[in-house]
Design an enzyme around this catalytic site. Structure first.
Site, short mmCIF file in Angstrom:
data_model
loop_
_atom_site.label_atom_id
_atom_site.label_comp_id
_atom_site.label_asym_id
_atom_site.label_seq_id
_atom_site.Cartn_x
_atom_site.Cartn_y
_atom_site.Cartn_z
CG HIS A 36 25.37 50.77 45.69
ND1 HIS A 36 24.19 51.11 45.07
CD2 HIS A 36 25.65 49.51 45.29
CE1 HIS A 36 23.79 50.09 44.33
NE2 HIS A 36 24.65 49.11 44.46
CG ASP A 90 32.52 59.06 51.68
OD1 ASP A 90 31.53 58.42 51.27
OD2 ASP A 90 33.07 59.92 51.00
C1 HEM Z 1 29.27 42.90 41.07
C2 HEM Z 1 28.61 43.99 40.85
C3 HEM Z 1 27.22 44.22 41.35
C4 HEM Z 1 26.16 44.56 40.58
C5 HEM Z 1 26.17 44.79 39.09
C6 HEM Z 1 25.02 44.66 41.46
C7 HEM Z 1 23.76 44.99 41.05
C8 HEM Z 1 22.64 44.93 41.84
C9 HEM Z 1 21.30 45.20 41.38
C10 HEM Z 1 20.93 45.64 39.96
C11 HEM Z 1 20.45 44.95 42.42
C12 HEM Z 1 18.94 45.09 42.41
C13 HEM Z 1 18.59 46.55 42.58
C14 HEM Z 1 17.17 46.84 42.14
O1 HEM Z 1 16.59 46.09 41.34
O2 HEM Z 1 16.67 47.89 42.57
C15 HEM Z 1 21.27 44.57 43.54
C16 HEM Z 1 20.77 44.26 44.80
C17 HEM Z 1 21.58 43.99 45.87
N1 HEM Z 1 22.96 44.05 45.91
FE1 HEM Z 1 24.17 44.15 44.34
N2 HEM Z 1 25.40 44.38 42.73
C18 HEM Z 1 26.73 44.10 42.72
C19 HEM Z 1 27.52 43.79 43.81
C20 HEM Z 1 27.07 43.79 45.10
C21 HEM Z 1 27.92 43.72 46.28
C22 HEM Z 1 29.44 43.68 46.22
C23 HEM Z 1 27.10 43.72 47.36
C24 HEM Z 1 27.45 43.69 48.83
C25 HEM Z 1 28.61 43.33 49.30
C26 HEM Z 1 25.75 43.76 46.86
C27 HEM Z 1 24.63 43.69 47.65
C28 HEM Z 1 23.35 43.73 47.17
C29 HEM Z 1 22.19 43.43 47.98
C30 HEM Z 1 22.20 42.98 49.42
C31 HEM Z 1 21.07 43.61 47.16
C32 HEM Z 1 19.61 43.42 47.54
C33 HEM Z 1 19.03 44.72 47.97
C34 HEM Z 1 17.62 44.56 48.51
O3 HEM Z 1 17.05 43.46 48.60
O4 HEM Z 1 17.08 45.60 48.86
N3 HEM Z 1 25.77 43.82 45.50
N4 HEM Z 1 22.59 44.56 43.17
#
Ligand code: HEM
Ligand SMILES: *[C@@H]1O[C@H](CO)[C@@H](O)[C@H](O)[C@H]1NC(C)=O
Ligand SMILES: *[C@@H]1O[C@H](CO)[C@@H](O)[C@H](O)[C@H]1NC(C)=O
Ligand SMILES: *[C@@H]1O[C@H](CO)[C@@H](O)[C@H](O)[C@H]1NC(C)=O
Ligand SMILES: *[C@@H]1O[C@H](CO)[C@@H](O)[C@H](O)[C@H]1NC(C)=O
Length: 320
Positions: free
Chosen positions: A67, A75
């Site tokens: 993010h 940054d």
């Molecule tokens: C491709 C686009 C991406 C979208 C649309 C996306 C979207 C999301 C969403 C909606 C969540 C759950 C948040 C919630 O329900 O509060 C999430 C969790 C997460 N995302 Fe992504 N994400 C993307 C790419 C990435 C990337 C590139 C990374 C890291 C390199 C990443 C790492 C994570 C991790 C580790 C979680 C889990 C967080 C937790 O358990 O606290 N995501 N993401």
């Protein structure tokens, strides 16, 4: 040319050079006790914390680097808070309060680094190293983190959400949002593999499990038990059902079985151009793990603040 103009030109010239300075793995070699800063980041305690399963859930906070990088470049500008929201919730079972578990780890590392080399290593670089160490601790492969970023002088907490791809995007929307920050479609598929760990809130996947057709129906049903059609917005489910606490290819296997949790996840395997990459990762863990490091480096290179721009934060949670 008048004197002030000369000064202005020189300042402009040198700031231009500094601004385009390259990140490097050995950035702190001379400034931080002759060692690379990376050596200072890890302590035995942190290694243990990382290895322990409860913290493994906290570590997904490494996603905050994603993010962060997408907003203004890497940054440390404020994405941290939003990204670690889940942990705050999980720990206190109370939205919007409690400590940021993953971020506690960052604070600890930062204070260790400060005690050895005060004022030298910015939070943005600490995040980059912590992200790599999290992946390694959960079973992934290491990569050489490029260092030399500085921290933003604006917190921009409220602006932090613009630019971050929404989970409701379709494949072309995801590709566009990555390409807007200079990342390829390959990077998109690889980096989404970060969802091999961590959890999402019911509100992030409700529409998918009730209304979408490209989802395994028994999988959808099982998720509905913990994510009612109304209420339970903050109930959590793992992003990778088959192996939620290991950094592996389970995420891709899930996609092939139409068990992607988020709409955006399943878009990567839905009859489009990225299907073949998903298939290939699902059966080649070493290719995925190697490519992941490469794409993390690519992501870490999104317009970093370098040279004399930005600052070295004393406290990673706020600007100096
Ligand atoms: C491709 C686009 C991406 C979208 C649309 C996306 C979207 C999301 C969403 C909606 C969540 C759950 C948040 C919630 O329900 O509060 C999430 C969790 C997460 N995302 Fe992504 N994400 C993307 C790419 C990435 C990337 C590139 C990374 C890291 C390199 C990443 C790492 C994570 C991790 C580790 C979680 C889990 C967080 C937790 O358990 O606290 N995501 N993401
Ligand atoms: C959050 O937690 C702190 C300390 O535990 C407490 O002082 C504060 O009132 C809480 N805030 C909310 C909104 O619950
Ligand atoms: C993807 O979403 C965009 C914006 O919502 C829409 O204009 C486009 O038609 C969609 N593309 C496909 C292939 O569904
Ligand atoms: C499912 O789709 C219907 C019709 O578009 C809509 O009214 C409903 O709110 C959707 N349900 C969820 C959980 O998104
Ligand atoms: C859906 O998942 C279940 C449980 O893993 C599996 O037994 C079933 O074969 C899957 N259904 C389809 C249509 O793939």
């Amino acid at each position: 040319m008048e004197f002030p103009t000369v000064v202005v030109c020189l300042v402009w010239f040198f700031s231009g050079i500094l601004a385009s300075a390259q990140l490097t793995t050995s950035f702190y070699k001379t400034t931080c006790s002759g060692k690379s800063a990376v050596d200072h980041f890890k302590t035995e305690g942190e290694e243990k914390a990382v290895a322990n399963e409860e913290n493994a859930w906290g570590l997904p906070c490494f996603g905050f680097i994603f993010h962060d990088c997408f907003v203004n470049g890497c940054d440390a500008s404020g994405s941290i808070r939003r990204h670690c929201q889940l942990h705050r919730k999980r720990k206190t079972a109370q939205p919007n309060n409690g400590s940021l578990r993953g971020f506690d780890v960052v604070d600890t590392i930062k204070s260790k680094v400060e005690s050895v080399c005060p004022g030298v290593v910015p939070c943005a670089d600490i995040l980059a190293v912590a992200a790599r160490d999290s992946v390694v601790a959960l079973g992934g492969k290491s990569w050489g983190v490029l260092l030399g970023r500085r921290d933003s002088t604006t917190a921009s907490l409220s602006a932090a959400n613009t630019g971050i791809p929404a989970p409701t995007l379709n494949l072309s929307g995801l590709i566009t949002s990555f390409s807007n920050v200079g990342l390829s479609t390959k990077d998109l598929v690889v980096l989404s593999g970060a969802h091999t760990i961590g959890q999402a809130r019911c509100t992030s996947f409700r529409a998918r499990i009730y209304n979408e057709t490209n989802i395994n129906s028994s999988f959808a049903k099982s998720l509905q038990a913990n994510c009612p059609s109304t209420g339970g917005d903050n109930n959590l489910s793992p992003l990778d059902t088959s192996s939620p606490t290991t950094f592996d290819v389970g995420y891709y296997t899930d996609l092939i079985g139409q068990k992607g949790l988020l709409h955006s996840d399943q878009q990567l395997y839905n009859g489009g151009s990225t299907d073949s990459q998903v298939t290939s990762y699902s059966s080649s863990s070493s290719t995925f793990l190697t490519d992941f490091g490469t794409s993390m480096i690519n992501m870490g290179n999104i317009s970093p603040l370098t040279g004399s721009r930005g600052q070295v934060r004393t406290n990673c949670r706020k600007t100096n």
